[in-house]
Design an enzyme around this catalytic site. Sequence first.
Site, PDB file in Angstrom:
ATOM      1  N   PHE A  12      34.560  38.663  31.803  1.00  9.93           N
ATOM      2  CA  PHE A  12      35.490  39.469  31.239  1.00  9.93           C
ATOM      3  C   PHE A  12      36.994  38.772  31.118  1.00  9.93           C
ATOM      4  O   PHE A  12      37.531  38.771  30.096  1.00  9.93           O
ATOM      5  CB  PHE A  12      35.597  40.576  32.456  1.00  9.93           C
ATOM      6  N   ILE A  13      37.603  38.201  32.182  1.00 13.05           N
ATOM      7  CA  ILE A  13      38.873  37.544  32.200  1.00 13.05           C
ATOM      8  C   ILE A  13      38.301  36.197  31.220  1.00 13.05           C
ATOM      9  O   ILE A  13      39.439  35.815  30.652  1.00 13.05           O
ATOM     10  CB  ILE A  13      39.224  37.159  33.484  1.00 13.05           C
ATOM     11  N   TYR A 153      32.455  37.199  49.838  1.00 17.22           N
ATOM     12  CA  TYR A 153      33.301  36.769  48.540  1.00 17.22           C
ATOM     13  C   TYR A 153      34.650  36.293  48.826  1.00 17.22           C
ATOM     14  O   TYR A 153      34.978  35.267  48.321  1.00 17.22           O
ATOM     15  CB  TYR A 153      33.282  38.099  47.711  1.00 17.22           C
ATOM     16  N   LYS A 157      36.200  32.241  48.186  1.00 16.08           N
ATOM     17  CA  LYS A 157      37.327  32.065  47.360  1.00 16.08           C
ATOM     18  C   LYS A 157      38.371  31.371  48.105  1.00 16.08           C
ATOM     19  O   LYS A 157      39.285  30.507  47.631  1.00 16.08           O
ATOM     20  CB  LYS A 157      37.900  33.333  46.635  1.00 16.08           C
TER      21      LYS A 157
END
Length: 323
Positions: A12-13, A153, A157
């Site tokens: 998406f990004i 998640y 990150k």
Amino acid sequence: MQKILVTGSAGFIGWATCRLLLNKGATVIGIDNLNDYYDPKIKEFRLADLKTFQNFIFYKIDIEFFEILKNIFQLHKIESVINLAARAGVRASVENPWGYLDTNVKGTINLLECVKNYGVKTFVHASTSSVYGDTDQMPFKVSDNTDKPLAPYPASKKSAELFCYSYHYLYGVNTIIPRYFTVYGPFGRPDMSIFRFIKKIDDGEPITVYGDGKQKRDFTFVEDIAEATVSSLNLEGYKIFNLGNDNPVELIYVINLIEKLLGKKAQIQWQPRHPADIYATWADIQEAKNFIGWSPKASIEEGIEKTVHWFRENRELLKNIKI
């Protein structure tokens, strides 16, 4: 003409960022493994759009495979890397933490090794608001403690952010880390709330809301995110900043906006709040203003209207997308 490697280019990004770079005249080398974390048909739609540009080169590969990555760096004189490839999803990471380690940590290290070995000037690494964990301190500041992630998640990150710093320290790579806050917009991810809400309300299907609907998110329009990400390529040193709308709104408010624009009422199935979900997010964007002169342009009302308009124009294309 600048050559920029964008990982997760069919995401998406990634799609929005590639499109902006291509329109600016850059040569973009896009890589993506086109995995099935969510329906890959929408990734194929995004990729088909990018392939209409002559200055776009695509490789279907996974950043977990170091030797294949090295071949791409050897073939192209890459000047900058924007790493948008990631396993996303807080709840999914609780079920399968190993995939998040492989992609978000090992994959990032593979890219950093290539950046170091092939003389790449700048490494932009996308991070997430989820690293802040569950805190009552608002808005989230870059200086806040991020040592208590609530799920694998954000833990992965945060780990990647730390590896980025070590490579900057050891090898002097310009390393820029934008932390994204709940990105939405046209061609969005079908696993995320806004896409799911629009499609299900339009189809007359019930939507699931976890918690009481009063949880707040700093929803940020994808075009604003892409603009800031591309601007990050001009920075030097090691910098972290938040990219959010600086205006958190309740989830139920967004649902009401969608209902109004579609002219349909949502059928809501209420479920308990998931323990890995943050109750509220709010980005302090002062560093983004200082470093790149960035502020978001789209309000939540404008952004949702653009997203619903896009959905209506592409309803036939999207009717078989699994959510």
